[in-house]
Design an enzyme around this catalytic site. Sequence first.
Site, PDB file in Angstrom:
ATOM      1  N   VAL A  21       0.797  -1.273   0.190  1.00  0.00           N
ATOM      2  CA  VAL A  21       0.169  -0.048   0.101  1.00  0.00           C
ATOM      3  C   VAL A  21       0.670   1.437  -0.078  1.00  0.00           C
ATOM      4  O   VAL A  21       0.608   2.157  -0.798  1.00  0.00           O
ATOM      5  CB  VAL A  21      -0.928  -0.041   1.280  1.00  0.00           C
ATOM      6  CG1 VAL A  21      -1.715   1.350   1.316  1.00  0.00           C
ATOM      7  CG2 VAL A  21      -2.033  -0.949   1.080  1.00  0.00           C
ATOM      8  N   LYS A  45      16.025  -1.645   2.156  1.00  0.00           N
ATOM      9  CA  LYS A  45      14.857  -1.396   1.264  1.00  0.00           C
ATOM     10  C   LYS A  45      14.762   0.101   0.696  1.00  0.00           C
ATOM     11  O   LYS A  45      14.837   0.347  -0.520  1.00  0.00           O
ATOM     12  CB  LYS A  45      13.642  -1.802   2.059  1.00  0.00           C
ATOM     13  CG  LYS A  45      13.287  -3.098   2.338  1.00  0.00           C
ATOM     14  CD  LYS A  45      11.974  -3.268   2.736  1.00  0.00           C
ATOM     15  CE  LYS A  45      11.791  -4.746   3.118  1.00  0.00           C
ATOM     16  NZ  LYS A  45      10.505  -4.988   3.789  1.00  0.00           N
ATOM     17  N   LEU A 169      -6.793  -1.325  -2.940  1.00  0.00           N
ATOM     18  CA  LEU A 169      -5.995  -1.983  -3.935  1.00  0.00           C
ATOM     19  C   LEU A 169      -6.043  -3.514  -3.838  1.00  0.00           C
ATOM     20  O   LEU A 169      -6.229  -3.945  -2.677  1.00  0.00           O
ATOM     21  CB  LEU A 169      -4.616  -1.295  -4.223  1.00  0.00           C
ATOM     22  CG  LEU A 169      -3.683  -1.559  -3.130  1.00  0.00           C
ATOM     23  CD1 LEU A 169      -3.177  -3.076  -2.949  1.00  0.00           C
ATOM     24  CD2 LEU A 169      -2.540  -0.263  -3.123  1.00  0.00           C
ATOM     25  N   LYS A 220     -14.046   0.106   5.082  1.00  0.00           N
ATOM     26  CA  LYS A 220     -12.926  -0.930   4.487  1.00  0.00           C
ATOM     27  C   LYS A 220     -13.249  -2.195   5.220  1.00  0.00           C
ATOM     28  O   LYS A 220     -13.196  -3.363   4.427  1.00  0.00           O
ATOM     29  CB  LYS A 220     -11.733  -0.592   5.121  1.00  0.00           C
ATOM     30  CG  LYS A 220     -10.637  -1.476   4.690  1.00  0.00           C
ATOM     31  CD  LYS A 220     -10.188  -1.453   3.525  1.00  0.00           C
ATOM     32  CE  LYS A 220      -9.111  -2.506   3.151  1.00  0.00           C
ATOM     33  NZ  LYS A 220      -8.950  -2.965   1.925  1.00  0.00           N
ATOM     34  N   LEU A 266     -17.056 -14.689  -7.540  1.00  0.00           N
ATOM     35  CA  LEU A 266     -17.758 -15.779  -7.483  1.00  0.00           C
ATOM     36  C   LEU A 266     -17.083 -17.235  -7.922  1.00  0.00           C
ATOM     37  O   LEU A 266     -17.814 -18.046  -8.353  1.00  0.00           O
ATOM     38  CB  LEU A 266     -19.316 -15.724  -8.177  1.00  0.00           C
ATOM     39  CG  LEU A 266     -20.002 -14.714  -7.472  1.00  0.00           C
ATOM     40  CD1 LEU A 266     -21.251 -14.487  -8.453  1.00  0.00           C
ATOM     41  CD2 LEU A 266     -20.594 -15.345  -6.151  1.00  0.00           C
ATOM     42  N   CYS A 276      -5.215  -9.450   3.548  1.00  0.00           N
ATOM     43  CA  CYS A 276      -6.106  -8.761   3.953  1.00  0.00           C
ATOM     44  C   CYS A 276      -7.442  -9.717   4.405  1.00  0.00           C
ATOM     45  O   CYS A 276      -8.053  -9.427   5.579  1.00  0.00           O
ATOM     46  CB  CYS A 276      -6.477  -7.729   2.796  1.00  0.00           C
ATOM     47  SG  CYS A 276      -5.331  -6.555   2.569  1.00  0.00           S
TER      48      CYS A 276
HETATM   49  N1  LIG Z   1      -1.980  -5.570   0.754  1.00  0.00           N
HETATM   50  C1  LIG Z   1      -3.218  -5.261   0.279  1.00  0.00           C
HETATM   51  O1  LIG Z   1      -3.358  -5.763  -0.646  1.00  0.00           O
HETATM   52  C2  LIG Z   1      -3.832  -3.885   1.333  1.00  0.00           C
HETATM   53  C3  LIG Z   1      -5.073  -3.610   0.490  1.00  0.00           C
HETATM   54  C4  LIG Z   1      -5.738  -2.448   1.170  1.00  0.00           C
HETATM   55  C5  LIG Z   1      -5.380  -2.240   2.649  1.00  0.00           C
HETATM   56  N2  LIG Z   1      -4.181  -2.705   3.069  1.00  0.00           N
HETATM   57  C6  LIG Z   1      -3.884  -2.352   4.514  1.00  0.00           C
HETATM   58  O2  LIG Z   1      -2.816  -1.440   4.366  1.00  0.00           O
HETATM   59  C7  LIG Z   1      -1.691  -1.477   5.381  1.00  0.00           C
HETATM   60  C8  LIG Z   1      -0.485  -1.772   4.832  1.00  0.00           C
HETATM   61  O3  LIG Z   1      -0.492  -2.976   4.106  1.00  0.00           O
HETATM   62  P1  LIG Z   1       0.593  -3.634   3.219  1.00  0.00           P
HETATM   63  O4  LIG Z   1       0.179  -4.874   2.403  1.00  0.00           O
HETATM   64  O5  LIG Z   1       1.090  -2.459   2.727  1.00  0.00           O
HETATM   65  O6  LIG Z   1       1.515  -4.152   4.430  1.00  0.00           O
HETATM   66  P2  LIG Z   1       2.943  -4.736   4.278  1.00  0.00           P
HETATM   67  O7  LIG Z   1       3.189  -5.768   5.184  1.00  0.00           O
HETATM   68  O8  LIG Z   1       3.359  -5.003   2.786  1.00  0.00           O
HETATM   69  O9  LIG Z   1       3.693  -3.371   4.556  1.00  0.00           O
HETATM   70  C9  LIG Z   1       3.935  -2.784   5.593  1.00  0.00           C
HETATM   71  C10 LIG Z   1       5.100  -1.986   5.767  1.00  0.00           C
HETATM   72  O10 LIG Z   1       5.177  -1.055   6.963  1.00  0.00           O
HETATM   73  C11 LIG Z   1       6.522  -1.017   7.374  1.00  0.00           C
HETATM   74  N3  LIG Z   1       6.757  -0.402   8.720  1.00  0.00           N
HETATM   75  C12 LIG Z   1       6.380  -1.081   9.754  1.00  0.00           C
HETATM   76  N4  LIG Z   1       6.708  -0.264  10.768  1.00  0.00           N
HETATM   77  C13 LIG Z   1       6.938   0.872  10.133  1.00  0.00           C
HETATM   78  C14 LIG Z   1       7.807   2.136  10.772  1.00  0.00           C
HETATM   79  N5  LIG Z   1       7.970   2.300  12.379  1.00  0.00           N
HETATM   80  N6  LIG Z   1       8.115   2.974   9.974  1.00  0.00           N
HETATM   81  C15 LIG Z   1       7.961   2.651   8.709  1.00  0.00           C
HETATM   82  N7  LIG Z   1       7.664   1.702   8.061  1.00  0.00           N
HETATM   83  C16 LIG Z   1       7.241   0.742   9.084  1.00  0.00           C
HETATM   84  C17 LIG Z   1       7.096  -2.511   7.121  1.00  0.00           C
HETATM   85  O11 LIG Z   1       8.352  -2.429   7.123  1.00  0.00           O
HETATM   86  C18 LIG Z   1       6.422  -2.848   5.831  1.00  0.00           C
HETATM   87  O12 LIG Z   1       7.275  -2.561   5.029  1.00  0.00           O
HETATM   88  C19 LIG Z   1      -2.351  -2.621   6.308  1.00  0.00           C
HETATM   89  O13 LIG Z   1      -3.214  -1.890   7.375  1.00  0.00           O
HETATM   90  C20 LIG Z   1      -3.268  -3.473   5.436  1.00  0.00           C
HETATM   91  O14 LIG Z   1      -4.301  -4.164   5.762  1.00  0.00           O
HETATM   92  C21 LIG Z   1      -3.351  -3.451   2.374  1.00  0.00           C
END
Ligand SMILES: NC(=O)c1ccc[n+]([C@@H]2O[C@H](COP(=O)([O-])OP(=O)(O)OC[C@H]3O[C@@H](n4cnc5c(N)ncnc54)[C@H](O)[C@@H]3O)[C@@H](O)[C@H]2O)c1
Length: 451
Positions: A21, A45, A169, A220, A266, A276
Amino acid sequence: MQKIGDLMKDLRIAVLGMGYVGLTSAVAFAKHGFKSVCTTTTPSKAEKLNKGIPPFYEPELGDLVKEMVGKGLLSGSTDNVDAVRFSNVTFICVGTPSLSDGSVDLSAVKIVAKDIGNALAKKGDYHVVVVKSTVVPGTTENLVIPIVEKVSGKRAGNGFGVCMNPEFLRQGEAVHDSLNPDRIVIGEYDKSSGNVLEDIYKEYDCPKMRFSIKAAELIKYAANSLLATKITFANEFSRICEKFNIDVYEVMKGVGMDFRINPLFLNAGCGFGGSCFPKDVNAIVALAKNIGVETPLLDSVLYTNELQPMHLVDLIKNTAGSLEGKVVAFLGLSFKPNTGDTRETRALPVIKKLYEFGVKVRAYDPKAIDNFKRLTDLPIEYFEKWEEALKGADLAVVQSDWEEIRAITADDFKRLLKNPIVVDGRRTYNPEVLIANGIKYYGIGWKNQLV
Ligand SMILES: NC(=O)c1ccc[n+]([C@@H]2O[C@H](COP(=O)([O-])OP(=O)(O)OC[C@H]3O[C@@H](n4cnc5c(N)ncnc54)[C@H](O)[C@@H]3O)[C@@H](O)[C@H]2O)c1
């Protein structure tokens, strides 16, 4: 105090969290001309990103990251406080995984809220804090705002603005979806905060909908719960269909043509996974229980989703009688195609069960092998070429329908497998084509198979 509206064309955005995200949002903001810095706790990274290389696989992300870094619109950092200090708007995009009781682990959100507070304490200008991570209703107002206020010494609505802006997304399509959302949900603390966010999204061609912060948080969970329920509905019907020798895909085609229903989500298979749906449904169920609300529908969605991979195992058992000593070519380890993500992948429960039955697994996946190796130390043999995984195996099982896996033909299976048996967990192939070409085909919700 300078208004953000005056600054819009020079607006700088901090995105905290470099996951699916965070990074795709930062790339999309950069593509719209906003200078964006994306942060991570992992220095390698940030370094990679600054060289124009994304730290994970997602289609189209590589080219866009390279372009935006090259233009000076996107950079990586490990310093949240500086990223916030030198920007006007901050998006919180850190992970919100499940705790063991299913509720949300908000520890990363708390940490970045403190960092934001520290940065705002040193800033004179107005700043908007946007929560994009998926968080249960009440989190922004009862956790994020109090932390930022306490650490910064400022007040929400006065010293800084606040929004909640959930992300919808799909992994595997993250770049496309970040650039072309269906709708943008803006939960606003006050009108000024919502106006800033709406201005940022001005050029995005979709409805922008404004709500209270709590409503945005709940939208959400409601959206993901409904999508998980639709999949589960098709999955439950797959097992009914098999007993009647009816193809569930035909049934769902007939169902989905009703405009009140629509055909998406479906597709019956061996269950939903990913970072998620399982986590979000668990989180809303846990929250509801805490506040005395029963959730029998969502409880059974979670229950049915555990049955479905075991049903795939039943189909595998039916093909071979005893599985002891059999070699299975296992195609697809990621939770779905076009991602290396293996969180909650249905491959894990299926493969674990196969080992309990004495099976040896030869696994293929185009992107997910390294991540899957971290989930289990079972003695799986991993292959980067599907031909090698199939060679000499007793049968093939499909768990995620990557394009490379879809392209395998009946002739390939016959040439490489010991027995021409395919057990399809995702309706990857047209069963009739495979059967007509000499393959014994078994699949979730397919007809004419003993269950
Ligand atoms: N992946 C999806 O399809 C999706 C879709 C919609 C919403 N979300 C939501 O969005 C959020 C993020 O999801 P994601 O899939 O990107 O997660 P992810 O695990 O891919 O990424 C999260 C990132 O946050 C970083 N992080 C953690 N602590 C941190 C800090 N103190 N400072 C900076 N970075 C830090 C981690 O290193 C990691 O890279 C979640 O709440 C998820 O539920 C995800």
